[in-house]
Design a protein around this motif. Sequence first.
Motif, PDB file in Angstrom:
ATOM      1  N   PHE A 313      21.720  75.001  96.939  1.00 42.94           N
ATOM      2  CA  PHE A 313      22.707  76.032  96.598  1.00 42.94           C
ATOM      3  C   PHE A 313      21.962  77.143  95.867  1.00 42.94           C
ATOM      4  O   PHE A 313      21.456  76.937  94.758  1.00 42.94           O
ATOM      5  CB  PHE A 313      23.810  75.468  95.699  1.00 42.94           C
ATOM      6  N   GLU A 314      21.885  78.314  96.469  1.00 40.27           N
ATOM      7  CA  GLU A 314      21.192  79.424  95.834  1.00 40.27           C
ATOM      8  C   GLU A 314      22.114  80.117  94.831  1.00 40.27           C
ATOM      9  O   GLU A 314      23.311  80.311  95.101  1.00 40.27           O
ATOM     10  CB  GLU A 314      20.722  80.438  96.881  1.00 40.27           C
ATOM     11  N   GLU A 315      21.542  80.466  93.675  1.00 40.45           N
ATOM     12  CA  GLU A 315      22.316  81.182  92.670  1.00 40.45           C
ATOM     13  C   GLU A 315      22.641  82.581  93.198  1.00 40.45           C
ATOM     14  O   GLU A 315      21.736  83.325  93.597  1.00 40.45           O
ATOM     15  CB  GLU A 315      21.538  81.287  91.370  1.00 40.45           C
ATOM     16  N   ARG A 350      21.200  75.076 103.419  1.00 35.78           N
ATOM     17  CA  ARG A 350      21.194  76.064 102.341  1.00 35.78           C
ATOM     18  C   ARG A 350      22.535  76.798 102.301  1.00 35.78           C
ATOM     19  O   ARG A 350      23.037  77.260 103.332  1.00 35.78           O
ATOM     20  CB  ARG A 350      20.054  77.062 102.553  1.00 35.78           C
ATOM     21  N   VAL A 351      23.094  76.925 101.080  1.00 34.75           N
ATOM     22  CA  VAL A 351      24.376  77.611 100.872  1.00 34.75           C
ATOM     23  C   VAL A 351      24.110  78.860 100.043  1.00 34.75           C
ATOM     24  O   VAL A 351      23.513  78.776  98.953  1.00 34.75           O
ATOM     25  CB  VAL A 351      25.388  76.701 100.160  1.00 34.75           C
ATOM     26  N   THR A 352      24.548  80.015 100.539  1.00 33.23           N
ATOM     27  CA  THR A 352      24.327  81.280  99.834  1.00 33.23           C
ATOM     28  C   THR A 352      25.620  82.089  99.802  1.00 33.23           C
ATOM     29  O   THR A 352      26.545  81.850 100.600  1.00 33.23           O
ATOM     30  CB  THR A 352      23.233  82.117 100.516  1.00 33.23           C
ATOM     31  N   VAL A 366      26.162  79.130 105.385  1.00 35.44           N
ATOM     32  CA  VAL A 366      25.612  77.776 105.341  1.00 35.44           C
ATOM     33  C   VAL A 366      24.630  77.672 106.502  1.00 35.44           C
ATOM     34  O   VAL A 366      25.035  77.661 107.665  1.00 35.44           O
ATOM     35  CB  VAL A 366      26.712  76.707 105.452  1.00 35.44           C
ATOM     36  N   SER A 367      23.355  77.632 106.188  1.00 39.72           N
ATOM     37  CA  SER A 367      22.319  77.585 107.220  1.00 39.72           C
ATOM     38  C   SER A 367      21.624  76.233 107.181  1.00 39.72           C
ATOM     39  O   SER A 367      21.509  75.600 106.126  1.00 39.72           O
ATOM     40  CB  SER A 367      21.308  78.717 107.028  1.00 39.72           C
ATOM     41  N   ASP A 368      21.145  75.773 108.341  1.00 41.20           N
ATOM     42  CA  ASP A 368      20.474  74.482 108.420  1.00 41.20           C
ATOM     43  C   ASP A 368      19.236  74.594 109.291  1.00 41.20           C
ATOM     44  O   ASP A 368      18.996  75.616 109.942  1.00 41.20           O
ATOM     45  CB  ASP A 368      21.424  73.409 108.971  1.00 41.20           C
TER      46      ASP A 368
END
Length: 449
Positions: A313-315, A350-352, A366-368
């Motif tokens: 989870f990116e800030e 990854r969630v941004t 949401v990328s994978d």
Amino acid sequence: MAKAVLTLDLRSQEDVLLTRRRTRDLAALLQFTPAEQIGLSTAVWEVARLAEHDGHVELAVVDAPPSVAVSITISGVPRAALTVTAKGPRLDLEALRRLVDRVEARDVNGAAVVRLVATAGPDAWLPGVDELELVLERLTLHDTGGGAPGLLDELRQQNFELLTTLATLRDREKELTRLNGELADTNRAVTALYAELAAQTAELRRRAAAVSKFLSSMTHELRTPLYAVRGMTEAILRDHEDHLNEGIRQDVLLIDGAMLEALALVNDSLDIAKVEAGRTSVRLSDVVVAELLATLRAVMSSLRRNERVELLFEEPDPIPVLRTDAFKLSQILRNFIVNALKFTEAGHVRVTASAATDGQAVRFEVSDTGPGLSEADQEQAFDEWVTFGEEREGGMRGTGLGLPLSRRLAEILGGEVGVRSTLGEGATFFVQIPVRHPGGGEGLHIIDD
């Protein structure tokens, strides 16, 4: 530029008929169609007959590329003939405009001057300076000059043209009558078809409502035993873990996973049924994106997943506070994350979040690093009951309802969803939500806390 071809004085009825004949001949030489020749010569006759005692006519060819036009100026028409309340002969300008392309009338020294302009088709011939002499010579050959016999011939020609035009109009009237009859029959058939379609649509809606009600009731009833079975599997794993051999433990885990899959299917079906039934409530509140992602991180980190897949989870950068339904937004993101974890063998999910459309919306991605989607799969990714590829061993099967539900929830929140992917290089699912919920919407009950 207009090139004068012929001028005539109007002193008698014979001059009027001569003007009509020469107008028709000039139009014929310029390759006007027969209908155009009749229309122009008739319009000239209608004007010239009112000026037969003190009138003047000028026939000219107008060079107006890419077309050719004939301009006929008739002076000496009584001004009273242009008035609507004229007691004597009256000139109907509207009727003339149906015969030629342009009609102009002006008052000059107490008398009217009328100019008629008719434009030929693309095949018309525009004479040069030398050819104009030939035109004059050709027109001279048609000089009546014979008194009564010439007058009679011209009247006969005029009557013939009028009768021909009348016959053509009658044929067209018959054709229009036939077409109107066919159109009326078609309209009746279309009306009957619409009525039939309306009846079928009503019946389909009734059946769909009944099916939806049945499915909602069935799935609602299924949740209780499913939760009971899952509760028992959790109790077995928790209370008897030391007494279970590895084979039995794996069987219990499979039962627990199957219950999770069944519950996901039941819950997604109920959510979609509620949306379709128009019984959706939207509870608006202030949503801080950083807090939303932190809660998601805590919830999703507790899920069992492949240890080779890292959930990141990116800030987010400073993002406006959302005024939306936090639960529905979380549901969309959970569906995206669970879907990505199912299909990713190794790497990361990854969630941004970032601001979009000049701060008027927030875009979540949401990328994978999974297998990715083909272009054909991307087009139907958000269709119901569609699943993709082979999932990794031990993972839950997709229900085919999570992504369609996410799309509908995004629409309820005034946003949109989408996907971009390259086959073999992973996929990125995104949802873009307006900072403030637009409000309204058919079937939506807005609750503003």
